[in-house]
Enzyme design. Sequence first.
Site, PDB file in Angstrom:
ATOM      1  N   CYS A 106      -7.990  44.987  78.961  1.00 58.22           N
ATOM      2  CA  CYS A 106      -8.678  44.260  77.887  1.00 58.22           C
ATOM      3  C   CYS A 106      -7.709  43.937  76.754  1.00 58.22           C
ATOM      4  CB  CYS A 106      -9.909  45.038  77.428  1.00 58.22           C
ATOM      5  SG  CYS A 106     -11.172  43.918  76.786  1.00 58.22           S
TER       6      CYS A 106
ATOM      7  N   GLU B 252     -11.822  50.656  84.648  1.00 55.96           N
ATOM      8  CA  GLU B 252     -12.069  52.105  84.566  1.00 55.96           C
ATOM      9  C   GLU B 252     -13.560  52.436  84.631  1.00 55.96           C
ATOM     10  OE1 GLU B 252     -11.183  50.155  82.096  1.00 55.96           O
ATOM     11  OE2 GLU B 252     -11.970  50.787  80.151  1.00 55.96           O
TER      12      GLU B 252
ATOM     13  N   HIS C 285     -12.824  45.803  82.344  1.00 54.45           N
ATOM     14  CA  HIS C 285     -12.603  47.260  82.257  1.00 54.45           C
ATOM     15  C   HIS C 285     -12.763  47.897  83.633  1.00 54.45           C
ATOM     16  CE1 HIS C 285     -12.474  47.759  77.842  1.00 54.45           C
ATOM     17  NE2 HIS C 285     -13.142  46.625  77.880  1.00 54.45           N
TER      18      HIS C 285
HETATM   19  N1  GLN Z   1     -10.753  43.304  70.769  1.00 52.19           N
HETATM   20  C1  GLN Z   1     -10.589  42.585  71.982  1.00 52.19           C
HETATM   21  C2  GLN Z   1     -11.726  41.614  72.216  1.00 52.19           C
HETATM   22  O1  GLN Z   1     -12.809  41.772  71.681  1.00 52.19           O
HETATM   23  C3  GLN Z   1     -10.445  43.511  73.156  1.00 52.19           C
HETATM   24  C4  GLN Z   1     -11.663  44.327  73.425  1.00 52.19           C
HETATM   25  C5  GLN Z   1     -11.415  45.504  74.315  1.00 52.19           C
HETATM   26  O2  GLN Z   1     -10.282  45.947  74.499  1.00 52.19           O
HETATM   27  N2  GLN Z   1     -12.473  46.069  74.849  1.00 52.19           N
HETATM   28  O3  GLN Z   1     -11.566  40.679  72.958  1.00 52.19           O
END
Ligand code: GLN
Length: 550
Positions: free
Chosen positions: A382, A510, A508
Amino acid sequence: MAKYIFVTGGVTSSLGKGIIAASLAKLLQARGLRVTIQKLDPYINVDPGTLNPYEHGECYVTEDGAETDLDLGHYERFLNLFTTQSNNVTTGRIYQTVINKEREGAYLGKTVQVVPHITDEIKRRMLHLGQNGDYDIVITEIGGTVGDIESLPFVEAVRQLQWELPEEDTVVVHLTLIPYLKAAKELKTKPTQHSVRMLSQEGVHPDIIVCRTERPLTPELRRKIALFCNVKQEAVIEAADAPTIYEVPLTMMREKLDVICLKKFGIAEYAEPELSRWKEFLDKLKYPKSKVTIGLIGKYLELQDAYKSILESFVHAGAVNECQVQIVNVHSEYITPENVGEKLDGLDGLLVAPGFGLRGVEGKITAVKYAREKGLPFFGICLGMQMAVIEFARNVLNLKDAHSTEMDPETREPVIDLMEEQKKVTAKGGTMRLGAYPCDLKPGSLAYNIYGKTPISERHRHRWEFNNKYLDQFEQAGMIASGKNPDTGLVEIVELPGHPFFIGVQYHPELKSTVESPQPVFVRFIRAAKERAEKISEIKKTQLQSSEVL
Ligand code: GLN
């Protein structure tokens, strides 16, 4: 009709109610029963989505896009089943429902009160998952500690259900702590007695007491706890500290926690638990053949729970590779171009963690540069993926001002930009791009090779995305988009084909790693780290040999 198990906690928080509940669920599932678990949290936030990770650890996201408590992660990792929006309910959500109903006029003429209206709504949620025939057993974990003001309505709801449902349809498990007093050289049962008394004063009588303890409970102690807490001696369960949480289902099996529940339910016939895959995993976990060191580059490192699912995914991936994964926490705020070599020295791989906001991002970018240039296996999740994009833009495409508009809204090179659908969003709760989305993989890419199929589906939680205006420039310079959303064209995966292992994912992964189904990107990342470690030790060996010859 389903049977219901309620798990409450006493004496102190952080006793591992989630792990005990998940272990019990695992055992019942292994005996062939259809089980689900839910978590009821007494705080007022409607869900944990708006909480800082320091407050409550990681926010776990379900397939259907609910932002939930991290215990749901344990449930999924243990049971290998998906949970949903319905599996996590907070006081905030209960009140929201009741207040909305009041505004609609559902209680017209009546005073709306904690009892019966709030408790009725809690009971409805407690019973809900068991009502359409999908499950034989529904386990409800009640967050917080008995005696807290805020958990009172939940305990009251359990009390009412203990009366309303047939005797053989409910079991209450109370988890407590039996502290060891060094000075007295004794385990002490008094806090447990008090905690059970408090629960009883609130009208709930536990059927089973699970005792967290550093030392074995003697038969004498078990007798004492049974006597004072009014349970059968066999229902005093020892939950000794375990070297890994994955051992707990087996210790609970030895203590017959599941059998005692089944007895109370009047279920006399049940299969022996089928845990062969679980045990195979545990064996590999306990007796690794090699070791790798992975740097976790993040900023919420003071609290291990902030990266719970990532850490557990490494445990699963390590076991598959028969390799111990040692995690070294590297605080991104303190990484600078001057000290990066020293900070990341000796690592076999680098994971740049998810996150929000400006703090620590320059350190993350510096770490990505190091991994890219040194051929160190890199995995960005992310925000970690977004940092890899920014690093490539700045140092390879020479777009020195490249940034994300999250950190620099005025940047001249917004290589990471707010998603179109997010531009009109102002409310914070539950408004990110959440939950499972499909992703098409490019044949021949590392991503395709890892998953071995396309499309795949992974879970998301973000507002910003790769800015597709720059895609051609990136691909021509060697960073390819190997995964894209089939409907919107959003870039979900970037990779560097010439690098030994370099992958950044917008989703994600994970959140989908379980004991029985380890997440493939983690598995391959560890494999790449292992290969690098082997290569380096080979080189060192030959160097040593040649210096001996000299
Ligand atoms: N802050 C970033 C976004 O909103 C990444 C979010 C995250 O790592 N879950 O796109």
